[in-house]
Write a protein that holds these residues in place. Structure first.
Motif, mmCIF file in Angstrom:
data_model
loop_
_atom_site.group_PDB
_atom_site.id
_atom_site.type_symbol
_atom_site.label_atom_id
_atom_site.label_comp_id
_atom_site.label_asym_id
_atom_site.label_seq_id
_atom_site.Cartn_x
_atom_site.Cartn_y
_atom_site.Cartn_z
ATOM 1 N N VAL A 29 11.031 8.128 -32.034
ATOM 2 C CA VAL A 29 12.285 7.692 -32.097
ATOM 3 C C VAL A 29 13.206 7.553 -30.873
ATOM 4 C CG1 VAL A 29 12.681 8.513 -34.603
ATOM 5 C CG2 VAL A 29 13.439 10.103 -32.619
ATOM 6 N N HIS A 30 12.541 7.953 -29.792
ATOM 7 C CA HIS A 30 13.262 7.759 -28.515
ATOM 8 C C HIS A 30 13.729 6.336 -28.113
ATOM 9 C CE1 HIS A 30 14.781 8.749 -24.606
ATOM 10 N NE2 HIS A 30 14.428 10.172 -24.702
ATOM 11 N N PRO A 31 14.853 6.042 -27.995
ATOM 12 C CA PRO A 31 15.627 4.797 -27.660
ATOM 13 C C PRO A 31 15.111 4.368 -26.385
ATOM 14 C CG PRO A 31 17.483 6.372 -28.295
ATOM 15 C CD PRO A 31 15.996 7.159 -27.956
ATOM 16 N N ILE A 32 14.533 5.141 -25.372
ATOM 17 C CA ILE A 32 14.022 4.478 -24.187
ATOM 18 C C ILE A 32 12.897 3.525 -24.472
ATOM 19 C CG2 ILE A 32 12.156 6.050 -23.729
ATOM 20 C CD1 ILE A 32 14.875 4.656 -21.271
ATOM 21 N N HIS A 33 12.176 3.684 -25.890
ATOM 22 C CA HIS A 33 11.086 2.985 -25.994
ATOM 23 C C HIS A 33 11.356 1.482 -26.567
ATOM 24 C CE1 HIS A 33 8.824 6.985 -26.811
ATOM 25 N NE2 HIS A 33 9.079 6.647 -25.658
ATOM 26 N N THR A 34 12.767 1.331 -26.640
ATOM 27 C CA THR A 34 13.055 0.086 -27.557
ATOM 28 C C THR A 34 12.294 -1.127 -26.681
ATOM 29 O OG1 THR A 34 15.317 1.384 -27.978
ATOM 30 C CG2 THR A 34 15.065 -1.284 -28.403
ATOM 31 N N GLU A 35 12.663 -1.165 -25.318
ATOM 32 C CA GLU A 35 12.224 -2.217 -24.535
ATOM 33 C C GLU A 35 10.615 -2.622 -24.485
ATOM 34 O OE1 GLU A 35 11.989 -3.755 -19.736
ATOM 35 O OE2 GLU A 35 13.668 -2.419 -20.351
ATOM 36 N N ALA A 36 10.051 -1.450 -24.885
ATOM 37 C CA ALA A 36 8.454 -1.727 -24.819
ATOM 38 C C ALA A 36 8.034 -1.864 -26.461
ATOM 39 C CB ALA A 36 7.829 -0.164 -24.490
ATOM 40 N N VAL A 37 8.673 -1.553 -27.253
ATOM 41 C CA VAL A 37 8.613 -1.947 -28.878
ATOM 42 C C VAL A 37 9.064 -3.016 -29.152
ATOM 43 C CG1 VAL A 37 8.269 -1.024 -31.057
ATOM 44 C CG2 VAL A 37 8.052 0.579 -29.044
ATOM 45 N N THR A 38 10.170 -3.444 -29.057
ATOM 46 C CA THR A 38 11.002 -4.672 -29.413
ATOM 47 C C THR A 38 10.671 -5.635 -28.647
ATOM 48 O OG1 THR A 38 12.711 -3.157 -30.410
ATOM 49 C CG2 THR A 38 13.309 -5.466 -30.373
ATOM 50 N N GLY A 39 10.848 -5.362 -27.323
ATOM 51 C CA GLY A 39 10.365 -6.479 -26.404
ATOM 52 C C GLY A 39 8.870 -6.797 -26.591
ATOM 53 N N VAL A 40 8.520 -8.108 -26.826
ATOM 54 C CA VAL A 40 6.929 -8.526 -27.131
ATOM 55 C C VAL A 40 6.237 -7.901 -25.830
ATOM 56 C CG1 VAL A 40 5.522 -10.201 -27.674
ATOM 57 C CG2 VAL A 40 7.746 -10.030 -28.686
ATOM 58 N N HIS B 233 6.387 -9.008 -33.194
ATOM 59 C CA HIS B 233 7.064 -7.709 -33.479
ATOM 60 C C HIS B 233 6.597 -6.738 -34.231
ATOM 61 C CE1 HIS B 233 10.546 -9.245 -30.906
ATOM 62 N NE2 HIS B 233 10.639 -10.079 -31.682
ATOM 63 N N LEU B 234 5.919 -7.158 -35.309
ATOM 64 C CA LEU B 234 5.389 -6.414 -36.498
ATOM 65 C C LEU B 234 3.867 -5.694 -35.823
ATOM 66 C CD1 LEU B 234 4.876 -5.589 -39.301
ATOM 67 C CD2 LEU B 234 3.458 -7.525 -39.841
ATOM 68 N N LEU B 235 3.245 -6.520 -34.775
ATOM 69 C CA LEU B 235 2.074 -5.947 -34.328
ATOM 70 C C LEU B 235 2.589 -4.932 -33.372
ATOM 71 C CD1 LEU B 235 -0.991 -6.011 -34.425
ATOM 72 C CD2 LEU B 235 -1.190 -7.774 -32.623
ATOM 73 N N ASN B 236 3.599 -5.017 -32.599
ATOM 74 C CA ASN B 236 3.990 -4.351 -31.838
ATOM 75 C C ASN B 236 4.701 -2.730 -32.469
ATOM 76 O OD1 ASN B 236 3.934 -6.082 -29.598
ATOM 77 N ND2 ASN B 236 5.792 -5.532 -28.773
ATOM 78 N N MET B 237 5.291 -3.081 -33.515
ATOM 79 C CA MET B 237 5.575 -1.914 -34.255
ATOM 80 C C MET B 237 4.413 -0.832 -34.788
ATOM 81 S SD MET B 237 8.494 -1.880 -37.348
ATOM 82 C CE MET B 237 7.406 -2.489 -38.667
ATOM 83 N N ILE B 238 3.424 -1.488 -35.199
ATOM 84 C CA ILE B 238 2.303 -1.111 -35.782
ATOM 85 C C ILE B 238 1.468 -0.122 -34.543
ATOM 86 C CG2 ILE B 238 -0.313 -1.500 -36.449
ATOM 87 C CD1 ILE B 238 0.871 -3.902 -38.223
ATOM 88 N N PHE B 239 1.590 -0.832 -33.406
ATOM 89 C CA PHE B 239 0.856 -0.104 -32.203
ATOM 90 C C PHE B 239 1.634 0.929 -31.892
ATOM 91 C CE2 PHE B 239 -1.362 -4.307 -30.656
ATOM 92 C CZ PHE B 239 -2.213 -4.048 -31.272
ATOM 93 N N SER C 124 13.745 -4.953 -35.504
ATOM 94 C CA SER C 124 13.052 -5.488 -34.553
ATOM 95 C C SER C 124 12.382 -6.851 -35.056
ATOM 96 C CB SER C 124 12.153 -4.721 -33.921
ATOM 97 O OG SER C 124 11.059 -4.407 -34.718
ATOM 98 N N LEU C 125 11.736 -6.886 -36.430
ATOM 99 C CA LEU C 125 11.125 -8.111 -36.993
ATOM 100 C C LEU C 125 11.804 -9.294 -36.939
ATOM 101 C CD1 LEU C 125 9.313 -6.404 -40.046
ATOM 102 C CD2 LEU C 125 8.535 -6.740 -37.810
ATOM 103 N N PHE C 126 13.319 -8.954 -36.772
ATOM 104 C CA PHE C 126 14.239 -10.371 -36.788
ATOM 105 C C PHE C 126 14.569 -10.759 -35.758
ATOM 106 C CE2 PHE C 126 14.357 -7.700 -40.756
ATOM 107 C CZ PHE C 126 14.083 -8.775 -41.728
ATOM 108 N N CYS C 127 14.168 -9.967 -34.726
ATOM 109 C CA CYS C 127 14.398 -10.446 -33.140
ATOM 110 C C CYS C 127 13.326 -11.694 -32.667
ATOM 111 C CB CYS C 127 14.153 -9.376 -32.291
ATOM 112 S SG CYS C 127 15.340 -8.082 -32.638
#
Length: 915
Positions: free
Chosen positions: A129-140, A93-99, A23-26
């Motif tokens: 790991v749940h994929p439903i969280h992708t929007e919340a984590v990868t989307g800033v 994206h890094l800060l989102n991943m940390i959160f 996600s860091l490269f998005c």
């Protein structure tokens, strides 16, 4: 509750890193564009208090077009990101991943309240790991969910410590809970729902009540057969404090949004404007749809609006069966959890509360929201789901028959979920990849077709973008935004006729005005941009300016607070030479938004048109107070100061131009005008440096080439001026001043009479009435000793300028020489003073050539606004170029040259007369 150890924390953080490293490269996609790229609240120049006055997208909460999403603390974290890395996506994206890792660790601590160590770890890993969280984590923009969840869980953990010894009340944890609830709510609105979870925890977990016991106690009290137990009174006191603080937060929240709900269209949420029972059936069906996404996140989509989920218009629709099964299952779990006092029932109850209560604000059941389904709002509800799954797994694995199978299934679920998350992250790499992945899941959403078109449009691929926009109109023929997008793309392709037709179609789809009903409440603000776009299109035709003005006025009549309409109308009125009315339009826009630097800039331009330079400079300064890096204000205010001729303003003008070239290092105009300032200050070497930099950036920079050559000529470096003039005349062979200066140098420095003659003859070919060129050609004839031809030439020159006394004198001198028997070979002009470029002979010639571009007439104009899923893009900037009038300073310099020229003529006459 067992404490978590370092190994568990390391495992969870490691799993999050493995799932989300890519996600860091998005980039910034979808809503990130509005919340990050277009949001001025992130800029250090914006006062911090503005964050608490604007919504999540940077729009003032007082404006009707505001989304009313009040999340100032989340925006504050965006601002911190901007402070350290500006608009570099990786840091966001890094800060989102940390959160997300922090939330997963805190969630593990919460799970320990209801599950054993092993099951808690499983619930936390499944959540991580749940994929439903992708929007919340990868989307800033999903950071709002992450931050809110941190304080949401912290508030709940704090409340679990509010029960003191002997069932007494510990007020400190309660006070901390109220504070954390307020902070969570300032991150995202759903944070307030933790209060409901605390209430359920207090009654059914901390006090151990069941629903039958509560009913029995309440029945006895109402019949007067018993009193309320002391423990229950304490519970009531705690609940009253919680509810009162919640009510206070709700009242403050209502005040912040000024008792207005945001305006959504039927395209955002079709069921919200549907009649009964379609609305109720559809909204209830959305609950099992969300539950299915948690259970089977195989087909994820970034946008579920418009036609993604068709309306349920009949009780016979088979999808009602899914709704019925969902409610039956939910009811069974509810009865089990409320009726029995076992630990298992308590775990199920808390899992259900975590699933249901945080989802209520997004459920559409109490008030409509601007979406049908949104994956990121399932971030907190998924916690309850993970607890439920882990608890069920615990029950199954305790049976030896299914123990191995349960471990295999669990490992498979976590592994496949992690792979799905890793793969899903790549969908968020760019807007094109995101929306194309969504179209694979759902082709009935016109908004997705529009957004793919926007992505291609941003890449200037207008032909392909048009295909997607047209497909959007086929999927949803009444989509106003889609027709607007088609019109804008036709305009970009220079197909104005088709563009106008598309805008007219969009305009015809606008809701009709209903007497007595507020129009603004029935239409999304961005749809009114169809009037702006159509007017911007037709005003390119000079004969249709009044028609364009009518469209702007129509938009204003529909929405008096439509700021963009006033701005666009101001631009048009300037074009129509109505600066007074343009000023009124900009002042009206400023009433709506006094913190808009672009508006103050445009008002400054109006004052320039009104010949009010002092007021113009004040407005430029106001724009720079709001945005010290406003490039156009920096540049044009500096030019205004330079043209004023006031020496005291030159240092500030230089400072602003230096700031401008720092912002726009590739714009040659900034360097050129620094050179002109240096020439004014007689700093010749500095002027030479700036001119050379300007020419390096723009080899054919007309004014820089000429003024550099002139600078060399004035500083006794005439031979250095020649190659510069050659370069100038290569690009601009009709440059009269360049030809005059070249002729002067050739005749006086190179003694190349023939070359000088060619220069002056070329001038007369282009402009036979050019007095200076004609006069200097007469000088050439004299130098060639052709006195008769020189006489005829001067007679013709005198006919062109009969009031120029020096031409009459020169004609008399030549005639005297013709009649004289002794011809003295003396030049009419002393060496180095022949051509008059500096004003020696022709007082009307100016010393410098001021280029046309720098004049401060650049208006910040609006682009055609994009609709669908994006906030309006930042304002475009077009430049209107005009040739400037001579300033007072220049006129004074001309007069000085005139006096010097007359004195020079007197000296020449004395020489010729042999005095």
């Amino acid at each position: 509750m067992a404490d978590i150890n370092l190994k568990e924390v390391t495992l969870i953080v490691g799993v999050v890193a493995v799932c989300y490293w890519n996600s860091l490269f998005c980039g910034f996609v979808f809503d990130d564009v509005s919340a990050i790229l277009d949001n001025k609240d992130l800029h250090p120049s914006t006062p911090l208090k503005t964050l608490f006055q604007n919504d999540f997208w940077g729009t003032p909460m007082s404006e009707e077009r505001s989304h009313k999403s009040y999340r100032p603390l989340t925006v504050l974290t965006f601002r911190l990101n901007y402070l350290f890395s500006e608009l570099t996506p990786m840091s966001y994206h890094l800060l989102n991943m940390i959160f997300h890792a922090v939330v997963s660790v805190i969630f593990l601590k919460v799970c320990r309240l209801f599950l054993n160590n092993q099951s808690s770890m499983i619930a936390s890993l499944l959540f991580a790991v749940h994929p439903i969280h992708t929007e919340a984590v990868t989307g800033v923009v999903g950071r709002a969910e992450l931050l809110s969840s941190i304080f949401f869980l912290a508030a709940f953990l704090s409340y679990t410590k509010s029960k003191g010894p002997d069932n007494s009340i510990a007020w400190t944890p309660i006070a901390l809970t109220v504070f954390l609830v307020a902070v969570a709510t300032l991150c995202k609105e759903q944070g307030i729902t933790v209060v409901g979870i605390c209430c359920v925890y207090e009654v059914f977990i901390a006090q151990g009540y069941t629903l039958p016991l509560l009913c029995t106690t309440a029945g006895q009290f109402l019949r007067g057969k018993g009193s309320i137990p002391f423990s229950m009174l304490q519970t009531l006191i705690k609940l009253i404090v919680l509810m009162f603080s919640t009510l206070l937060l709700v009242v403050i929240r209502v005040q912040v949004i000024q008792s207005q709900l945001p305006v959504f269209t039927r395209f955002d949420n079709p069921a919200a404007v549907s009649p009964t029972p379609t609305r109720q059936l559809t909204f209830n069906y959305l609950l099992p749809v969300n539950a299915w996404l948690l259970l089977n996140p195989s087909e994820l989509c970034c946008d579920w609006t418009m036609g993604t989920i068709p309306l349920i218009e009949s009780f016979l629709d088979v999808r009602n069966l899914a709704t019925f099964i969902f409610f039956c299952f939910l009811g069974a779990l509810g009865v089990f959890s409320l009726r029995y006092p076992s630990n298992s029932s308590k775990t199920v109850l808390m899992a259900l509360c975590l699933m249901a209560l945080p989802f209520i604000p997004a459920s559409n059941l109490f008030f409509p929201v601007g979406f049908v389904v949104a994956e990121r709002v399932l971030y907190v509800p998924s916690m309850g789901f993970c607890i439920l799954v882990a608890h069920g797994w615990q029950k199954i694995s305790n049976k030896s028959v299914f123990k191995k199978l349960s471990w295999v299934c669990l490992s498979l679920v976590i592994f496949t979920h992690a792979l799905k998350t890793l793969h899903r992250n790549w969908d968020w790499e760019s807007e094109y990849t995101l929306f194309m992945s969504a179209l694979k899941v759902n082709k009935n959403n016109a908004k997705l077709w529009n957004n793919v078109g926007h992505a291609l449009e941003n890449e200037k691929n207008f032909e392909r973008a048009l295909k997607y926009f047209l497909q959007a109109t086929h999927v949803q023929p009444d989509d106003i935004g889609a027709h607007m997008n088609v019109g804008r793309t036709y305009k970009n392709l220079n197909r104005t006729k088709e563009a106008e037709e598309s805008y007219m179609t969009a305009k015809s789809l606008m809701p009709q005005i209903i007497p007595g009903k507020k129009y603004a409440a029935r239409i999304a603000p961005n749809h009114l941009n169809v009037y702006i776009n159509l007017a911007n299109l037709i005003r390119a035709n000079e004969s249709r300016l009044e028609e364009a003005d009518q469209l702007y006025r129509q938009a204003i009549s529909m929405r008096p607070d439509f700021k963009q309409a006033y701005i666009s109308r101001g631009e048009l009125l300037l074009k129509m030479n109505k600066p007074v009315k343009a000023k009124e339009a900009y002042l009206k826009a400023l009433e709506l938004d006094r913190n808009n630097a672009d508006l103050w800039y445009n008002l400054a331009i109006v004052h320039i048109e009104l010949k009010e330079p002092n007021d113009a400079l004040k407005n430029f300064n106001h724009a720079l107070e709001l945005n010290p890096k406003h490039k156009l204000a920096l540049f044009n205010s500096a030019i205004l100061m330079q043209e004023s001729g006031e020496v005291r303003l030159r240092p500030e003008a230089r400072k602003r131009l230096l700031s401008y070239i720092n912002e726009e290092p590739q714009d040659a105009n900034g360097y050129f005008n620094l050179g002109m300032l240096a020439m004014d200050d007689k700093k010749d070497s500095e002027a030479e440096m700036w001119m050379k930099k300007a020419i390096k950036l723009q080899a054919d920079f007309r004014s820089a080439l000429f003024n550099l050559a002139l600078l060399y000529s004035q500083t006794a470096k005439e031979l250095m001026a020649l190659p510069v003039l050659e370069e100038l005349l290569k690009y601009y062979p009709d440059h009269i001043k360049g030809l005059i200066l070249k002729g002067d140098i050739l005749m006086n420095q190179k003694k190349d009479i023939y070359g000088a003659k060619k220069c002056f003859e070329k001038i007369l070919e282009m402009d036979p009435s050019n007095v200076q060129g004609k006069h200097n050609l007469c000088v050439v004839y004299f130098e060639e000793k052709d006195l008769l031809k020189a006489e005829r030439c001067l007679v013709e020159t005198l006919a062109l300028a009969p009031h120029e006394e020096y031409i009459q004198r020169h004609l008399s001198i030549v005639r005297d020489k013709i009649s004289s028997s002794s011809f003295v070979e003396q030049p009419i002009f002393p060496a180095g003073k022949t051509s008059g470029v500096e004003g020696d002979k022709i007082p009307t010639e100016n010393v410098k050539e001021i280029k046309s571009e720098p004049r401060p007439t650049q208006i910040i104009k609006t682009n055609d606004n994009k609709s669908q899923s994006k906030a309006s893009k930042q304002l475009g900037k077009n430049i209107d170029k005009e040739i400037p009038h001579k300033t007072t300073k220049e006129i004074k310099e001309i007069e000085k040259k005139r006096v010097a020229a007359l004195k020079r003529l007197e000296e020449i006459e004395r020489i010729l007369n042999g005095e």
